[in-house]
Design an enzyme around this catalytic site. Sequence first.
Site, mmCIF file in Angstrom:
data_model
loop_
_atom_site.group_PDB
_atom_site.id
_atom_site.type_symbol
_atom_site.label_atom_id
_atom_site.label_comp_id
_atom_site.label_asym_id
_atom_site.label_seq_id
_atom_site.Cartn_x
_atom_site.Cartn_y
_atom_site.Cartn_z
ATOM 1 C CG ASP A 123 24.205 12.634 7.559
ATOM 2 O OD1 ASP A 123 23.102 12.825 6.275
ATOM 3 O OD2 ASP A 123 24.970 13.468 7.614
ATOM 4 C CD GLU A 124 26.014 12.845 11.704
ATOM 5 O OE1 GLU A 124 27.040 12.568 12.060
ATOM 6 O OE2 GLU A 124 25.757 13.638 11.458
ATOM 7 C CB ALA A 125 16.909 12.935 10.465
#
Length: 533
Positions: free
Chosen positions: A326-328
């Site tokens: 996530d949230e890369a």
Amino acid sequence: MKRVRVFLLIIFPLYLKAQYKNSDLPLIPRPLEVTKQQGTFLLNNQVSINLISKDTDLKNVGAYLSEILRDDYGVKLSNSSNRAIRFELDPQIPNQEGYVLKINPQLVSIKSKSAAGAFLAVQTLRQLIPIGQKDKIEIPAISIKDEPRFAHRGVMLDVGRYYFPVSFIKKYIDVLAAYKINKFHMHLTEDGGWRMEIKKYPKLQEISAWRDSTVVGHVSDKPRKYDGKRHGGYYTQEELRDLVKYAQQRFITIIPEIDMPGHTLSVLAAYPEFSCFPDRKYQVLTAWGIQKDILCPKENTFRFVEDVLTEVMDVFPSKYIHIGGDEAWKDNWKVCPHCQNLIKTEGLKDEHGLQSYFIKRVEKFVSSKGRAIIGWDEILEGGLAPNATVMSWRGEKGGIEAAKMGHNVIMSPNHYMYLDYYQTPEMRKREPVAIGSYLPLETVYSYNPLPKSLSKEEQKHILGVQAHIWSEYIPNGNHAEHMTFPRVLAMAEVGWTQQEKKDYSDFIKRLKTASKFLDYKQINYARYFLDQY
């Protein structure tokens, strides 16, 4: 016609008497079928445990019950007695976690397909014992047939941002087990800390596990302040193996999460060679927010990831290994020569395709070890790895998309299942600081994990539901309990009880009784619900 009326006048009240109202029994989650019987079972030192089936795990369940009765109620069971608590495995019971609990004045009978079902029956039995009674306890005669709605009923605790001691986690697991939670997801790594001992990479313990300071109050507060105190810690592999065993004895599977390729600033602080720009200086995060620095998909990075996951899988026997995803943020990848060249040589569309390439390589490695990955719904971007299970947190959209593709899904939409949100409309005026948003108990309880937009066949890919406690603003166990309980009890009923049998006002009545158990266990639960009804 008059005879029919007379018959109904006689029989119908008797039928009502035989059926318990939901709140007559303070059981959470609410069972599938409950029927009242005549009389009570006297639980005292003249009762024995009788194991019909020779099964080691079932024997352990009997020992667990004996320990609870001794420690919590002062009842020391006899080796032989006319009155007994009898355990029996019954292959005819369809669900692995299903059970039939029958109580009459002479016998408590527990039949289950597996030892897991017997353990869950014990949790129902202990809820029938009034808190505070000792030595001689009367339990109502009753018949309960029960099984869960979903196989996955999970809770995630973020230990990456704040280290929580093993003693607290064991206490936490004990209470989760009491309400039939069967998965405990440990978020072990973050920008703000690395919490698992990895023998091949000792700087993860020496550097990544510690930060020099932590933001005080909300990160948006002006001016921003820091406490100037070093915070951190990590779990040794020996401690984690002991924790896995402790959870297994309570039929809870611990699912580890090692986040990648984002949320890895703590890794880069110790091993900058796994970044796109190794010459930069990195430090473990001291404030909260999504970071642009992530792992670079180089061959040495993949060797690191595989080495780490090898040690993780050696400690955690769970089928699933959570790898985040996530949230890369892709900012560094966009300007990294290696990443841009890799996109071209692999024929990828863009940086989202590169993340898919990263996740697929990791998934292939994990699958080669006989395990499977779970990732947050961002792993859908650029194409989903073949055997990946999706944990849908940004609403239900990702979960619906994955289920339609034939992938398994765990529903955990933030607007229903993020227990780090505020619990009252007054928020900071009434509550300790939290990340933001508003998630009251009733909203958690209202959730139905089966989207109507899915067909019956597609709904079969919904494994269950999971609640999350992210710890940006939860620095200790006392605060974690306040955010978790009682909302996680609402989630437990969402995961266990059939949708048509749920009733929020009745749940609140049962919860008020259940709060006595939380008091007894010295759980610092939020008491806002006590104002309701």
